[in-house]
Scaffold this motif. Structure first.
Motif, PDB file in Angstrom:
ATOM      1  N   HIS A 281      42.569  52.932  36.009  1.00  0.00           N
ATOM      2  CA  HIS A 281      42.942  52.473  37.344  1.00  0.00           C
ATOM      3  C   HIS A 281      41.764  51.896  38.133  1.00  0.00           C
ATOM      4  O   HIS A 281      41.967  51.007  38.971  1.00  0.00           O
ATOM      5  CB  HIS A 281      43.587  53.618  38.135  1.00  0.00           C
ATOM      6  CG  HIS A 281      44.527  53.119  39.181  1.00  0.00           C
ATOM      7  ND1 HIS A 281      45.667  52.399  38.877  1.00  0.00           N
ATOM      8  CD2 HIS A 281      44.500  53.204  40.538  1.00  0.00           C
ATOM      9  CE1 HIS A 281      46.294  52.087  39.982  1.00  0.00           C
ATOM     10  NE2 HIS A 281      45.598  52.550  41.015  1.00  0.00           N
ATOM     11  N   ILE A 282      40.567  52.365  37.881  1.00  0.00           N
ATOM     12  CA  ILE A 282      39.401  51.711  38.486  1.00  0.00           C
ATOM     13  C   ILE A 282      39.352  50.256  38.056  1.00  0.00           C
ATOM     14  O   ILE A 282      39.154  49.338  38.866  1.00  0.00           O
ATOM     15  CB  ILE A 282      38.101  52.425  38.071  1.00  0.00           C
ATOM     16  CG1 ILE A 282      38.036  53.827  38.671  1.00  0.00           C
ATOM     17  CG2 ILE A 282      36.872  51.614  38.487  1.00  0.00           C
ATOM     18  CD1 ILE A 282      36.874  54.652  38.164  1.00  0.00           C
ATOM     19  N   GLU A 283      39.550  50.048  36.771  1.00  0.00           N
ATOM     20  CA  GLU A 283      39.499  48.695  36.210  1.00  0.00           C
ATOM     21  C   GLU A 283      40.562  47.799  36.852  1.00  0.00           C
ATOM     22  O   GLU A 283      40.303  46.625  37.155  1.00  0.00           O
ATOM     23  CB  GLU A 283      39.701  48.767  34.695  1.00  0.00           C
ATOM     24  CG  GLU A 283      38.622  49.524  33.952  1.00  0.00           C
ATOM     25  CD  GLU A 283      38.714  51.046  34.048  1.00  0.00           C
ATOM     26  OE1 GLU A 283      37.830  51.730  33.517  1.00  0.00           O
ATOM     27  OE2 GLU A 283      39.691  51.548  34.658  1.00  0.00           O
ATOM     28  N   HIS A 284      41.749  48.377  37.064  1.00  0.00           N
ATOM     29  CA  HIS A 284      42.824  47.601  37.678  1.00  0.00           C
ATOM     30  C   HIS A 284      42.479  47.206  39.113  1.00  0.00           C
ATOM     31  O   HIS A 284      42.758  46.078  39.538  1.00  0.00           O
ATOM     32  CB  HIS A 284      44.125  48.414  37.652  1.00  0.00           C
ATOM     33  CG  HIS A 284      45.234  47.781  38.415  1.00  0.00           C
ATOM     34  ND1 HIS A 284      45.765  46.554  38.077  1.00  0.00           N
ATOM     35  CD2 HIS A 284      45.920  48.208  39.510  1.00  0.00           C
ATOM     36  CE1 HIS A 284      46.730  46.250  38.924  1.00  0.00           C
ATOM     37  NE2 HIS A 284      46.839  47.224  39.805  1.00  0.00           N
ATOM     38  N   HIS A 285      41.857  48.098  39.863  1.00  0.00           N
ATOM     39  CA  HIS A 285      41.503  47.766  41.243  1.00  0.00           C
ATOM     40  C   HIS A 285      40.334  46.796  41.321  1.00  0.00           C
ATOM     41  O   HIS A 285      40.299  45.927  42.210  1.00  0.00           O
ATOM     42  CB  HIS A 285      41.192  49.036  42.035  1.00  0.00           C
ATOM     43  CG  HIS A 285      42.388  49.591  42.736  1.00  0.00           C
ATOM     44  ND1 HIS A 285      42.769  49.202  44.003  1.00  0.00           N
ATOM     45  CD2 HIS A 285      43.311  50.487  42.334  1.00  0.00           C
ATOM     46  CE1 HIS A 285      43.867  49.836  44.350  1.00  0.00           C
ATOM     47  NE2 HIS A 285      44.227  50.628  43.353  1.00  0.00           N
ATOM     48  N   LEU A 286      39.387  46.934  40.428  1.00  0.00           N
ATOM     49  CA  LEU A 286      38.264  46.000  40.433  1.00  0.00           C
ATOM     50  C   LEU A 286      38.712  44.600  40.041  1.00  0.00           C
ATOM     51  O   LEU A 286      38.279  43.607  40.642  1.00  0.00           O
ATOM     52  CB  LEU A 286      37.180  46.487  39.470  1.00  0.00           C
ATOM     53  CG  LEU A 286      36.366  47.705  39.898  1.00  0.00           C
ATOM     54  CD1 LEU A 286      35.464  48.148  38.761  1.00  0.00           C
ATOM     55  CD2 LEU A 286      35.555  47.417  41.152  1.00  0.00           C
ATOM     56  N   TYR A 287      39.580  44.511  39.029  1.00  0.00           N
ATOM     57  CA  TYR A 287      40.004  43.215  38.515  1.00  0.00           C
ATOM     58  C   TYR A 287      41.528  43.194  38.336  1.00  0.00           C
ATOM     59  O   TYR A 287      42.035  43.347  37.224  1.00  0.00           O
ATOM     60  CB  TYR A 287      39.298  42.929  37.183  1.00  0.00           C
ATOM     61  CG  TYR A 287      37.806  42.854  37.320  1.00  0.00           C
ATOM     62  CD1 TYR A 287      37.205  41.757  37.947  1.00  0.00           C
ATOM     63  CD2 TYR A 287      36.992  43.888  36.876  1.00  0.00           C
ATOM     64  CE1 TYR A 287      35.833  41.690  38.108  1.00  0.00           C
ATOM     65  CE2 TYR A 287      35.610  43.835  37.034  1.00  0.00           C
ATOM     66  CZ  TYR A 287      35.040  42.724  37.653  1.00  0.00           C
ATOM     67  OH  TYR A 287      33.678  42.660  37.821  1.00  0.00           O
ATOM     68  N   PRO A 288      42.273  43.012  39.437  1.00  0.00           N
ATOM     69  CA  PRO A 288      43.736  43.006  39.344  1.00  0.00           C
ATOM     70  C   PRO A 288      44.290  41.837  38.541  1.00  0.00           C
ATOM     71  O   PRO A 288      45.480  41.835  38.203  1.00  0.00           O
ATOM     72  CB  PRO A 288      44.184  42.928  40.814  1.00  0.00           C
ATOM     73  CG  PRO A 288      43.004  42.411  41.558  1.00  0.00           C
ATOM     74  CD  PRO A 288      41.795  42.894  40.825  1.00  0.00           C
ATOM     75  N   SER A 289      43.442  40.858  38.216  1.00  0.00           N
ATOM     76  CA  SER A 289      43.905  39.738  37.385  1.00  0.00           C
ATOM     77  C   SER A 289      44.016  40.117  35.913  1.00  0.00           C
ATOM     78  O   SER A 289      44.615  39.384  35.125  1.00  0.00           O
ATOM     79  CB  SER A 289      42.945  38.551  37.519  1.00  0.00           C
ATOM     80  OG  SER A 289      41.654  38.890  37.031  1.00  0.00           O
ATOM     81  N   VAL A 290      43.463  41.265  35.514  1.00  0.00           N
ATOM     82  CA  VAL A 290      43.495  41.680  34.103  1.00  0.00           C
ATOM     83  C   VAL A 290      44.847  42.319  33.796  1.00  0.00           C
ATOM     84  O   VAL A 290      45.219  43.309  34.431  1.00  0.00           O
ATOM     85  CB  VAL A 290      42.355  42.672  33.806  1.00  0.00           C
ATOM     86  CG1 VAL A 290      42.437  43.178  32.366  1.00  0.00           C
ATOM     87  CG2 VAL A 290      40.997  42.016  34.070  1.00  0.00           C
ATOM     88  N   PRO A 291      45.611  41.798  32.834  1.00  0.00           N
ATOM     89  CA  PRO A 291      46.911  42.395  32.502  1.00  0.00           C
ATOM     90  C   PRO A 291      46.743  43.760  31.846  1.00  0.00           C
ATOM     91  O   PRO A 291      45.664  44.101  31.342  1.00  0.00           O
ATOM     92  CB  PRO A 291      47.530  41.385  31.537  1.00  0.00           C
ATOM     93  CG  PRO A 291      46.371  40.654  30.946  1.00  0.00           C
ATOM     94  CD  PRO A 291      45.316  40.606  32.018  1.00  0.00           C
TER      95      PRO A 291
END
Length: 333
Positions: A281-291
């Motif tokens: 979820h950290i990754e999703h918030h940092l880069y919401p463009s990543v599927p």
């Protein structure tokens, strides 16, 4: 990666570039095949469990099937979330149509959720974050959380959640203005407001039609037990528990590295609690463009860059649980 017009974008929330733009671009590439595979997985589980339960008509299946169906409903909610981020398909009408068909059976307007969720991403843990009531203020003690879980499993929370997903006016506080009730669904472009209104009408028509068909066809018992019951009970509990694992009892709300949490848990927990790689979820918030299917690679790239050294990365569900399930902090004199 900014997608959409003004008032529709999901901003990257890192204060400094943690990954090179070329790496982010590569990680943000969409795969229609992988998106479709995720979609078929969730619907396949639902169709398989419903068919087996109705056909075999065994009491054990009627008791256990809702557990698996709730997990698949949770998966559909994540795919609707991906579509809200424009991350299912490059073709906008296809992305949005699939997102609506994932969200509508859950009673949710995908376009309305897109508006609400954008504010959560762009203003994480700020007074206008619409998810503050769900995730903030922990730990609050075991009894407080137990009462919340009981309300979820009794279906009481579902009413509040559906009002939220339909854009109920929320209290919004700005530093320069007094607190006031405003409709959060108005904080976006006019095109998306129109799409959200149409989508909400579609959701209502969809469920009225489904209910009428169930009653007329004589299969309303199956509809209630195998779809409606897990939808308004188990799924609500899963949504709360996941939100707490992602954002509850965090150490620092000033950066997504600390205001969000990545949970490194076994696959059998991920399947039920973090479908489609949402434990990153950290990754999703940092880069919401990543599927969703590239979040593991995003995690590896961030770790290699040394960006996760002080981040809120939990090694187990137990470690996370201890944080938000701890006794409420006593006020200091």
């Amino acid at each position: 990666m900014v997608v959409g017009e003004r008032g529709e974008e999901f901003r990257q929330t890192g204060r400094r570039p943690l990954l090179a733009p070329a790496v982010v671009k590569q990680l943000s590439a969409l795969s229609p095949l992988r998106a479709t595979s995720s979609l078929l997985l969730d619907w396949g589980i639902i169709v398989g469990l419903v068919t087996a339960t109705v056909w075999l008509n065994h009491p054990l299946l009627w008791c256990l099937a809702p557990l698996g169906i709730a997990a698949a409903q949770h998966g559909l909610a994540i795919l609707a979330h991906q579509a809200a981020h424009y991350r299912m398909y490059e073709t906008r009408w296809l992305n949005d149509a699939v997102g609506m068909l994932c969200a509508a059976p859950l009673g949710v307007s995908m376009h309305t959720y897109r508006i609400i969720h954008r504010i959560h991403h762009n203003h994480l843990y700020s007074p206008i974050d619409p998810d503050m009531a769900l995730m903030a203020g922990y730990p609050r003690g075991r009894w407080h959380l137990l009462k919340k879980f009981i309300r979820d499993l009794l279906g009481i929370t579902a009413v509040k959640n559906y009002l939220y997903f339909f854009g109920r006016p929320l209290r919004r506080t700005a530093p320069e203005k007094p607190a006031a009730h405003v409709s959060i669904v108005d904080d976006t472009s006019e095109n998306l407001r129109r799409a959200a209104r149409r989508d909400r009408r579609f959701v209502i028509v969809f469920h009225v039609t489904l209910l009428v068909a169930a009653v007329a066809g004589g299969w309303w018992q199956s509809y209630v037990v195998l779809w409606l019951l897990p939808l308004v009970t188990l799924l609500q509990w899963l949504l709360r528990l996941r939100a707490l694992c992602e954002h509850g009892a965090v150490a620092d709300t000033s950066t997504p590295l600390r205001a969000a949490r990545t949970n490194l848990v076994p696959w059998y927990i991920r399947w039920w609690l973090f479908p489609h790689q949402m434990h990153y979820h950290i990754e999703h918030h940092l880069y919401p463009s990543v599927p969703h299917y590239r979040l593991p690679a995003c995690h590896a790239a961030l770790r290699e860059a040394g960006a996760l050294a002080d981040a809120e990365v939990s090694s187990s569900l137990r470690a996370t649980w201890r944080k938000f399930y701890a006794p409420a902090a006593r006020p200091t004199a």
